[in-house]
Write an enzyme that holds these catalytic residues in place. Structure first.
Site, PDB file in Angstrom:
ATOM      1  N   ASP A  29      12.831  -4.860  15.736  1.00 30.68           N
ATOM      2  CA  ASP A  29      11.669  -5.547  16.314  1.00 30.68           C
ATOM      3  C   ASP A  29      10.491  -4.594  16.543  1.00 30.68           C
ATOM      4  OD1 ASP A  29      10.282  -7.719  17.265  1.00 30.68           O
ATOM      5  OD2 ASP A  29      11.217  -7.732  19.246  1.00 30.68           O
TER       6      ASP A  29
ATOM      7  N   ASN B 122      12.009 -17.592  13.028  1.00 34.61           N
ATOM      8  CA  ASN B 122      10.885 -16.934  12.344  1.00 34.61           C
ATOM      9  C   ASN B 122      10.209 -17.839  11.304  1.00 34.61           C
ATOM     10  OD1 ASN B 122      12.467 -13.632  12.398  1.00 34.61           O
ATOM     11  ND2 ASN B 122      10.940 -14.472  13.805  1.00 34.61           N
TER      12      ASN B 122
HETATM   13  C1  IPE Z   1      14.061 -11.275  16.395  1.00 33.39           C
HETATM   14  O1  IPE Z   1      12.787 -10.780  16.591  1.00 33.39           O
HETATM   15  C2  IPE Z   1      14.276 -11.561  14.950  1.00 33.39           C
HETATM   16  C3  IPE Z   1      14.252 -10.406  14.057  1.00 33.39           C
HETATM   17  C4  IPE Z   1      14.162  -9.154  14.381  1.00 33.39           C
HETATM   18  C5  IPE Z   1      14.373 -10.726  12.663  1.00 33.39           C
HETATM   19  P1  IPE Z   1      11.593 -11.738  17.085  1.00 33.39           P
HETATM   20  O2  IPE Z   1      10.415 -10.866  17.259  1.00 33.39           O
HETATM   21  O3  IPE Z   1      11.453 -12.881  16.168  1.00 33.39           O
HETATM   22  O4  IPE Z   1      12.160 -12.264  18.475  1.00 33.39           O
HETATM   23  P2  IPE Z   1      11.402 -12.850  19.736  1.00 33.39           P
HETATM   24  O5  IPE Z   1      10.557 -13.975  19.250  1.00 33.39           O
HETATM   25  O6  IPE Z   1      10.590 -11.755  20.316  1.00 33.39           O
HETATM   26  O7  IPE Z   1      12.498 -13.268  20.640  1.00 33.39           O
HETATM   27  C1  IPE Z   2      10.260  -7.725  13.668  1.00 29.37           C
HETATM   28  O1  IPE Z   2       8.971  -7.410  14.041  1.00 29.37           O
HETATM   29  C2  IPE Z   2      10.344  -8.286  12.273  1.00 29.37           C
HETATM   30  C3  IPE Z   2      10.646  -9.716  12.206  1.00 29.37           C
HETATM   31  C4  IPE Z   2      10.888 -10.500  13.209  1.00 29.37           C
HETATM   32  C5  IPE Z   2      10.660 -10.294  10.873  1.00 29.37           C
HETATM   33  P1  IPE Z   2       7.966  -8.496  14.624  1.00 29.37           P
HETATM   34  O2  IPE Z   2       7.237  -9.101  13.469  1.00 29.37           O
HETATM   35  O3  IPE Z   2       8.669  -9.449  15.498  1.00 29.37           O
HETATM   36  O4  IPE Z   2       6.989  -7.594  15.463  1.00 29.37           O
HETATM   37  P2  IPE Z   2       6.388  -7.885  16.913  1.00 29.37           P
HETATM   38  O5  IPE Z   2       7.538  -8.211  17.803  1.00 29.37           O
HETATM   39  O6  IPE Z   2       5.457  -9.042  16.773  1.00 29.37           O
HETATM   40  O7  IPE Z   2       5.713  -6.622  17.301  1.00 29.37           O
HETATM   41 MG    MG Z   3       9.147  -9.439  17.474  1.00 27.06          MG
END
Ligand code: IPE
Ligand code: IPE
Ligand code: MG
Length: 247
Positions: free
Chosen positions: A21, A69
């Site tokens: 993340d 997502n």
């Molecule tokens: C969790 O991260 C999913 C992945 C890392 C693929 P998100 O960024 O989507 O999770 P939330 O929305 O902060 O819970």
């Molecule tokens: C994790 O990084 C990757 C996926 C969930 C695909 P994020 O895209 O959630 O990055 P933040 O949390 O918005 O910084």
């Molecule tokens: Mg995230």
């Protein structure tokens, strides 16, 4: 000093799961758009897999795309799917070099056709690799996985292939996408968020949880080793007393 030297190679977690993340925030910090962050996540993935393989981790599971997502803007979802295909192609040699068996969990049929095709090709070509299993969680949601498992178990009960009395924890395990993986020992989440986000709920029942503020694109071998060292300093009691464990 190489942090790896501080790891006790006799007590390495069998299965490490990572919620990768912070890509979006990392990109924002660079004054760039979110997709730039996703593009810069590959080095972190590679170093984590390589280090895990080196120290003897048997399975590493990476949360790459959740069922939730899909709600992101279309341009970001499309970019993530393109990156998936390109990365699988680009990393193919690394998988072979490191003897990595590629696996996937999630609602794979929801992925675009070309992603499904590339994924199944890489899975097929790496199926005899033995050193480590690298599972990508794609269009993955733990609740959906559990619902699927319950449906499949119920079908067997209705068809009289299975009786109610026979259902136990192993029955559930065997009907999850992760049926062929060991239980998760260590779960790492980057970017300072302290939540599970619908990842491996059943499988993490007794996992050690490790949270770090490092954003995923900055996550390196050293950070992975830190998580393992932290894990090794914990006492996993599984309900028993400390005395029972150390006796
Ligand atoms: C969790 O991260 C999913 C992945 C890392 C693929 P998100 O960024 O989507 O999770 P939330 O929305 O902060 O819970
Ligand atoms: C994790 O990084 C990757 C996926 C969930 C695909 P994020 O895209 O959630 O990055 P933040 O949390 O918005 O910084
Ligand atoms: Mg995230």
């Amino acid at each position: 000093m190489d942090k790896k030297l501080l790891i006790d190679l006799d007590r390495v977690p069998k299965h490490v799961a990572i919620i990768m993340d912070g890509n979006g925030r990392w990109a924002k910090g660079q004054g760039m758009n979110r997709v730039f962050g996703h593009k810069n996540a590959l080095t972190s993935v590679r170093q984590s897999i390589e280090t895990a393989a080196e120290i003897g981790v048997e399975a590493i599971t990476l949360y790459a795309f959740s069922t939730e997502n899909w709600k992101r803007p279309k341009f970001e979802v499309d970019a993530l799917m393109r990156l998936l295909v390109n990365s699988l192609k680009k990393e193919y040699d690394t998988f072979q070099k490191n003897d990595v068996k590629v696996n996937a969990v999630g609602n794979i049929e929801n992925l675009p056709q070309n992603a499904q095709k590339t994924l199944s090709e890489v899975i097929e070509k790496t199926k005899n690799n033995k050193r480590i299993v690298m599972t990508l969680a794609l269009s993955y949601g733990s609740r959906e996985e559990i619902v699927n498992a319950i449906k499949n178990i119920s079908k067997k009960v209705v068809n009289k292939e299975l009786s109610l009395e026979e259902i136990n924890e192993n029955t559930i395990n065997n009907h999850l996408y992760t049926f062929n993986l060991p239980e998760v020992d260590l779960m790492i989440r980057t970017s300072g968020e302290h939540r599970i986000s619908n990842f491996l709920l059943w499988q993490m029942a007794y996992a050690e949880l490790y949270f770090t503020d490092v954003l995923w694109p900055d996550f390196r071998r050293e950070h992975f080793c830190n998580a393992i060292i932290d894990y090794q300093n914990r006492e996993r009691r599984f309900g028993k007393t400390s005395e029972q464990i150390t006796e």
